[in-house]
Design a protein around this motif. Structure first.
Motif, PDB file in Angstrom:
ATOM      1  N   CYS A  25       0.817  -1.574  -0.687  1.00 57.72           N
ATOM      2  CA  CYS A  25       0.166   0.048   0.017  1.00 57.72           C
ATOM      3  C   CYS A  25       0.829   1.364  -0.032  1.00 57.72           C
ATOM      4  CB  CYS A  25      -0.753   0.151   1.093  1.00 57.72           C
ATOM      5  SG  CYS A  25      -0.019   0.288   2.933  1.00 57.72           S
ATOM      6  N   LYS A  26       1.784   1.187  -0.062  1.00 56.90           N
ATOM      7  CA  LYS A  26       2.866   2.228   0.536  1.00 56.90           C
ATOM      8  C   LYS A  26       2.025   3.281   1.684  1.00 56.90           C
ATOM      9  CE  LYS A  26       4.798   1.139  -3.017  1.00 56.90           C
ATOM     10  NZ  LYS A  26       6.174  -0.508  -3.337  1.00 56.90           N
ATOM     11  N   GLY A  27       1.986   2.909   2.884  1.00 57.01           N
ATOM     12  CA  GLY A  27       1.116   3.709   3.561  1.00 57.01           C
ATOM     13  C   GLY A  27       0.722   4.525   3.060  1.00 57.01           C
ATOM     14  N   GLU A  28      -0.300   4.427   2.258  1.00 56.53           N
ATOM     15  CA  GLU A  28      -1.541   5.226   1.504  1.00 56.53           C
ATOM     16  C   GLU A  28      -2.567   6.376   2.318  1.00 56.53           C
ATOM     17  OE1 GLU A  28      -3.622   7.344  -1.866  1.00 56.53           O
ATOM     18  OE2 GLU A  28      -1.568   5.862  -1.789  1.00 56.53           O
ATOM     19  N   CYS A  29      -2.737   5.118   3.424  1.00 55.12           N
ATOM     20  CA  CYS A  29      -3.762   6.672   4.590  1.00 55.12           C
ATOM     21  C   CYS A  29      -3.028   6.718   5.067  1.00 55.12           C
ATOM     22  CB  CYS A  29      -4.110   5.222   5.819  1.00 55.12           C
ATOM     23  SG  CYS A  29      -2.450   4.256   6.478  1.00 55.12           S
ATOM     24  N   CYS A  30      -1.542   7.584   4.804  1.00 55.28           N
ATOM     25  CA  CYS A  30      -1.240   8.913   5.255  1.00 55.28           C
ATOM     26  C   CYS A  30      -1.778   9.843   4.605  1.00 55.28           C
ATOM     27  CB  CYS A  30       0.879   8.937   5.844  1.00 55.28           C
ATOM     28  SG  CYS A  30       0.323   7.483   7.487  1.00 55.28           S
ATOM     29  N   GLY A  33      -7.810  10.656   1.197  1.00 52.06           N
ATOM     30  CA  GLY A  33      -7.980  10.776   2.521  1.00 52.06           C
ATOM     31  C   GLY A  33      -8.938  12.452   2.103  1.00 52.06           C
ATOM     32  N   GLU A  34      -9.645  12.856   2.829  1.00 48.22           N
ATOM     33  CA  GLU A  34     -10.190  14.362   2.814  1.00 48.22           C
ATOM     34  C   GLU A  34      -9.655  14.847   3.638  1.00 48.22           C
ATOM     35  OE1 GLU A  34     -14.272  13.980   1.989  1.00 48.22           O
ATOM     36  OE2 GLU A  34     -13.834  13.147  -0.009  1.00 48.22           O
ATOM     37  N   ALA A  35      -9.264  14.913   4.904  1.00 44.82           N
ATOM     38  CA  ALA A  35      -8.855  15.397   6.102  1.00 44.82           C
ATOM     39  C   ALA A  35      -7.794  14.443   7.115  1.00 44.82           C
ATOM     40  CB  ALA A  35      -9.921  14.565   6.879  1.00 44.82           C
ATOM     41  N   TYR A 140     -13.762  -0.913  13.882  1.00 43.62           N
ATOM     42  CA  TYR A 140     -12.878  -1.355  12.785  1.00 43.62           C
ATOM     43  C   TYR A 140     -13.142  -0.818  11.597  1.00 43.62           C
ATOM     44  CZ  TYR A 140     -10.728  -4.125   8.533  1.00 43.62           C
ATOM     45  OH  TYR A 140     -10.546  -4.069   7.860  1.00 43.62           O
ATOM     46  N   HIS A 141     -12.441   0.381  11.806  1.00 41.31           N
ATOM     47  CA  HIS A 141     -12.536   0.929  10.070  1.00 41.31           C
ATOM     48  C   HIS A 141     -11.830   0.324   8.622  1.00 41.31           C
ATOM     49  CE1 HIS A 141     -11.511   4.120   7.366  1.00 41.31           C
ATOM     50  NE2 HIS A 141     -13.207   4.483   7.536  1.00 41.31           N
ATOM     51  N   LYS A 142     -12.587  -0.091   7.820  1.00 40.37           N
ATOM     52  CA  LYS A 142     -12.953  -0.701   6.710  1.00 40.37           C
ATOM     53  C   LYS A 142     -12.749  -0.031   5.675  1.00 40.37           C
ATOM     54  CE  LYS A 142     -13.011  -4.727   3.901  1.00 40.37           C
ATOM     55  NZ  LYS A 142     -11.513  -4.660   3.470  1.00 40.37           N
ATOM     56  N   TRP A 143     -11.464   0.443   5.567  1.00 39.40           N
ATOM     57  CA  TRP A 143     -11.359   1.140   4.224  1.00 39.40           C
ATOM     58  C   TRP A 143     -10.906   0.347   2.826  1.00 39.40           C
ATOM     59  CZ3 TRP A 143      -7.243   6.045   5.136  1.00 39.40           C
ATOM     60  CH2 TRP A 143      -7.601   6.591   4.476  1.00 39.40           C
ATOM     61  N   PRO A 144     -10.805  -0.003   1.480  1.00 39.95           N
ATOM     62  CA  PRO A 144     -10.468  -0.599   0.587  1.00 39.95           C
ATOM     63  C   PRO A 144      -8.586  -0.275   0.558  1.00 39.95           C
ATOM     64  CG  PRO A 144     -12.256   0.882   0.023  1.00 39.95           C
ATOM     65  CD  PRO A 144     -12.141   1.016   0.924  1.00 39.95           C
ATOM     66  N   ILE A 145      -8.576   0.572   0.867  1.00 42.09           N
ATOM     67  CA  ILE A 145      -6.921   0.731   0.263  1.00 42.09           C
ATOM     68  C   ILE A 145      -5.819  -0.397   1.239  1.00 42.09           C
ATOM     69  CG2 ILE A 145      -7.101   2.928  -0.225  1.00 42.09           C
ATOM     70  CD1 ILE A 145      -5.818   4.576   2.241  1.00 42.09           C
ATOM     71  N   ASP A 148      -5.198  -5.430   0.684  1.00 41.79           N
ATOM     72  CA  ASP A 148      -3.604  -5.587   1.194  1.00 41.79           C
ATOM     73  C   ASP A 148      -3.192  -6.459   2.973  1.00 41.79           C
ATOM     74  OD1 ASP A 148      -3.381  -6.193  -1.801  1.00 41.79           O
ATOM     75  OD2 ASP A 148      -2.391  -4.139  -1.487  1.00 41.79           O
ATOM     76  N   ALA A 149      -3.725  -5.194   3.245  1.00 41.18           N
ATOM     77  CA  ALA A 149      -3.369  -5.607   5.243  1.00 41.18           C
ATOM     78  C   ALA A 149      -4.444  -6.786   5.873  1.00 41.18           C
ATOM     79  CB  ALA A 149      -3.135  -4.513   5.762  1.00 41.18           C
ATOM     80  N   CYS A 150      -5.335  -6.283   4.908  1.00 41.59           N
ATOM     81  CA  CYS A 150      -6.759  -7.050   5.470  1.00 41.59           C
ATOM     82  C   CYS A 150      -6.136  -9.434   5.333  1.00 41.59           C
ATOM     83  CB  CYS A 150      -8.042  -7.248   4.912  1.00 41.59           C
ATOM     84  SG  CYS A 150      -8.764  -5.299   5.660  1.00 41.59           S
ATOM     85  N   THR A 151      -5.633  -9.096   4.015  1.00 40.02           N
ATOM     86  CA  THR A 151      -4.660 -10.460   3.825  1.00 40.02           C
ATOM     87  C   THR A 151      -4.247 -11.147   3.686  1.00 40.02           C
ATOM     88  OG1 THR A 151      -5.595  -9.631   1.006  1.00 40.02           O
ATOM     89  CG2 THR A 151      -4.172 -11.466   1.241  1.00 40.02           C
ATOM     90  N   LEU A 152      -2.781  -9.391   4.360  1.00 37.27           N
ATOM     91  CA  LEU A 152      -2.003 -10.350   5.621  1.00 37.27           C
ATOM     92  C   LEU A 152      -1.908 -10.662   6.156  1.00 37.27           C
ATOM     93  CD1 LEU A 152       1.129 -11.171   5.071  1.00 37.27           C
ATOM     94  CD2 LEU A 152       1.574  -8.534   5.881  1.00 37.27           C
TER      95      LEU A 152
END
Length: 189
Positions: A25-30, A33-35, A140-145, A148-152
């Motif tokens: 994911c390359k840290g996409e959560c950082c 998003g919009e905030a 738990y916050h489910k986010w499509p990005i 891969d974390a869910c799979t791992l």
């Protein structure tokens, strides 16, 4: 959902698996998003206090955003958040030489320059806490990005609550976490 002290906890923390897969994911959560990252009131003062020690770890774009907007922002709804760079990534985000997002605050922490690891909302992710007048909802916050974390996590058989153990203890305390583990064992049997 079940009650644990003054919290209402989603069973997803026990039933879902999760382990960050930064190579995917390359840290996409950082970045996405919009905030900015949600902040707690006490974290605002901490960010102001440690900024001078965190600043050397930040990118020029992040420094410019922080110096223009402040070490935090307050939204029109009154929520506290980290500022963004041009409405995109968190101002505190840095990138490794492999293009993986990191946190300048955590980089400073790991270098021994500050005692604050990072905002608790970031440390807890994918767990989100919503405070109400008499209790806190822990979900738990489910986010499509994070697929891969869910799979791992499933492959490694690591439930969400174990992945964020240190953050949950930081937020709610060791006794709370030990009770959560006991509940998890009961729910699994």
């Amino acid at each position: 959902m079940f009650q644990l002290g003054k919290t209402i906890v989603s069973e997803d923390l026990i039933e879902k698996d999760f382990v960050c897969n930064l190579s995917a994911c390359k840290g996409e959560c950082c970045i996405a998003g919009e905030a900015g990252a949600p902040l707690e009131k006490d974290e605002v003062a901490i960010l102001k206090e440690i900024y001078k020690d965190v600043k050397p770890f930040l990118r020029p774009e992040g420094i410019a955003a922080i110096e223009k907007q402040g070490t935090h922002i307050q939204t029109s709804k009154g929520d506290l958040e980290t500022p963004l760079v041009d409405g995109a990534e968190c101002a505190y985000v840095t990138f490794t030489d492999k293009g993986i997002a990191s946190c300048g605050i955590e980089d400073a922490y790991n270098a021994g320059k500050v005692n604050f690891r990072k905002p608790i909302s970031c440390h807890l992710y994918p767990v989100r806490v919503q405070n109400y007048s008499t209790f806190a909802a822990v979900n738990y916050h489910k986010w499509p990005i994070c697929d891969d974390a869910c799979t791992l996590g499933k492959e490694l058989q690591v439930p969400v609550y174990k992945f964020v153990k240190d953050a949950l203890i930081r937020k709610f305390g060791e006794d709370w976490y030990m009770e959560l583990e006991e509940i998890a064992v009961r729910l699994k049997t």
